[in-house]
Design an enzyme around this catalytic site. Structure first.
Site, PDB file in Angstrom:
ATOM      1  N   ASN A   1       0.735  -1.140  -0.004  1.00  0.00           N
ATOM      2  CA  ASN A   1       0.074  -0.061   0.075  1.00  0.00           C
ATOM      3  C   ASN A   1       0.830   1.216  -0.041  1.00  0.00           C
ATOM      4  O   ASN A   1       1.948   1.200   0.620  1.00  0.00           O
ATOM      5  CB  ASN A   1      -1.014  -0.267   1.271  1.00  0.00           C
ATOM      6  CG  ASN A   1      -0.520   0.894   2.397  1.00  0.00           C
ATOM      7  OD1 ASN A   1      -0.367   1.867   2.534  1.00  0.00           O
ATOM      8  ND2 ASN A   1       0.103   0.042   3.349  1.00  0.00           N
TER       9      ASN A   1
ATOM     10  N   GLY B   1      -0.842   6.907   1.680  1.00  0.00           N
ATOM     11  CA  GLY B   1      -0.325   8.085   1.760  1.00  0.00           C
ATOM     12  C   GLY B   1      -0.942   8.947   2.915  1.00  0.00           C
ATOM     13  O   GLY B   1      -1.210  10.072   3.175  1.00  0.00           O
TER      14      GLY B   1
ATOM     15  N   CYS C   1       7.959   8.565   9.220  1.00  0.00           N
ATOM     16  CA  CYS C   1       7.509   9.404   8.082  1.00  0.00           C
ATOM     17  C   CYS C   1       8.655  10.478   7.860  1.00  0.00           C
ATOM     18  O   CYS C   1       9.487  10.642   8.650  1.00  0.00           O
ATOM     19  CB  CYS C   1       6.261  10.426   8.775  1.00  0.00           C
ATOM     20  SG  CYS C   1       4.821   9.623   9.252  1.00  0.00           S
TER      21      CYS C   1
ATOM     22  N   GLY D   1       1.990  -7.598  12.601  1.00  0.00           N
ATOM     23  CA  GLY D   1       2.753  -7.869  11.456  1.00  0.00           C
ATOM     24  C   GLY D   1       2.296  -9.318  10.923  1.00  0.00           C
ATOM     25  O   GLY D   1       2.882 -10.255  11.456  1.00  0.00           O
TER      26      GLY D   1
END
Length: 304
Positions: free
Chosen positions: A69, A72, A129, A243
């Site tokens: 993915n 964003g 980020c 995960g």
């Protein structure tokens, strides 16, 4: 009766299964399938200081054992979340974990202040980020930057526990874990997605518009178990493991490796009831092994 309660960052959860940020939205859609009060906690979609539209499509690609993915961080912004989504979530008897991402330590600090005032239970600080001040490096890949963000978040979060979400895209995750623990983190969560890529051989173009994306799903479980095990041996603060969790056995592996609680993410896309199934299967495993409480599993792996 097995005691299913656990403690994460000093917060009592009714059971060790939460839903992972970015896979559950703000709970409204999944609330049509089951009572959200059944969950140990809800980690909401990643929040930023201002509204974000996210990346252009295509931004999701399937893989043989998961998905890539590059959404964003599409989200309405922290103020809109507090005004419109948090009141909805507060209807349910579960803990609310707010996931935040920022470009500067100051942004993280401002969001922590707002979320603390709003009364969330835990703030999950995503340090994967871009760091504008450090020339595009990410906070999660350098111990000193990870510590800087953690210290700022703690200073502005008041009494609200701060849990730092670690990136697996590093040489040694324990160095980052030690840095955030030293800066005051109350817990760590891991792993975030692994960077991956798929290419359409006919068009010779990447399938994702942003070229690369984050890999999640069953393929990353062994990496998650390994990293949780390494971190749990290195720090004294609790670990939220995630995960590739799709079954109770997956959750048990992460807890045996050292996790106090586990998060279900990508499995939700195939089965909205996955967190409840994971919870019930985990309970069965703990009972079968003679545990008095599910937390007895944590850290009980027996390495060769």
């Amino acid at each position: 009766m097995l005691d299913m309660t656990v403690s994460l960052a000093g917060v009592a959860l009714k059971n060790p299964v939460v839903v992972a940020s970015g896979t559950f939205g703000f709970g409204r859609e999944y609330g049509q399938f089951f009572d959200l009060s059944e969950l140990g906690g809800i980690c909401v979609k990643g929040l930023t200081a201002q509204r974000r539209e996210g990346n252009p499509a295509p931004r999701i690609a399937e893989t043989p054992m998961g998905i890539l993915n590059s959404v964003g961080l599409q989200n309405p912004g922290v103020d809109a979340f507090i005004a419109t989504e948090l009141p909805f979530l507060r209807q349910f008897d579960t803990k609310i974990i707010a996931n935040i991402s920022g470009n500067t330590p100051e942004e993280y600090g401002e969001m922590c202040e707002k979320l603390t005032a709003a009364g969330v239970d835990i703030i999950e600080v995503n340090i994967s980020c871009p760091n504008v001040k450090a020339g595009g490096l990410t906070y999660g890949t350098r111990p000193e930057l990870a510590a800087e963000v953690t210290e700022c978040a703690k200073r502005h979060a008041g009494k609200t526990p701060v849990m730092v979400k670690l990136s697996p895209n590093v040489t040694d995750v324990t160095e980052i874990a030690k840095a955030v623990e030293g800066a005051g983190a109350d817990a760590v969560s891991l792993i975030n997605t692994l960077r991956g890529m798929r290419i359409d051989v006919k068009t010779r173009r990447p399938i994702l518009k942003m070229n690369t994306g984050g890999l999640s799903g069953p393929a990353v479980l062994p990496v998650a178990v390994r990293m949780v095990w390494e971190v749990a041996q290195t720090v004294k603060i609790p670990v939220l493991g995630m995960g590739g969790v799709a079954k109770g056995e997956d959750a048990a592996q992460l807890m045996l490796a050292g996790a106090s609680a586990v998060a279900v993410g990508t499995a939700l896309f195939a089965d909205p009831l996955a967190p409840l199934r994971v919870r019930d299967e985990l309970q069965q495993i703990a009972v079968a092994q003679g545990c008095g409480k599910v937390s007895d599993l944590t850290g009980e792996v027996k390495p060769w």
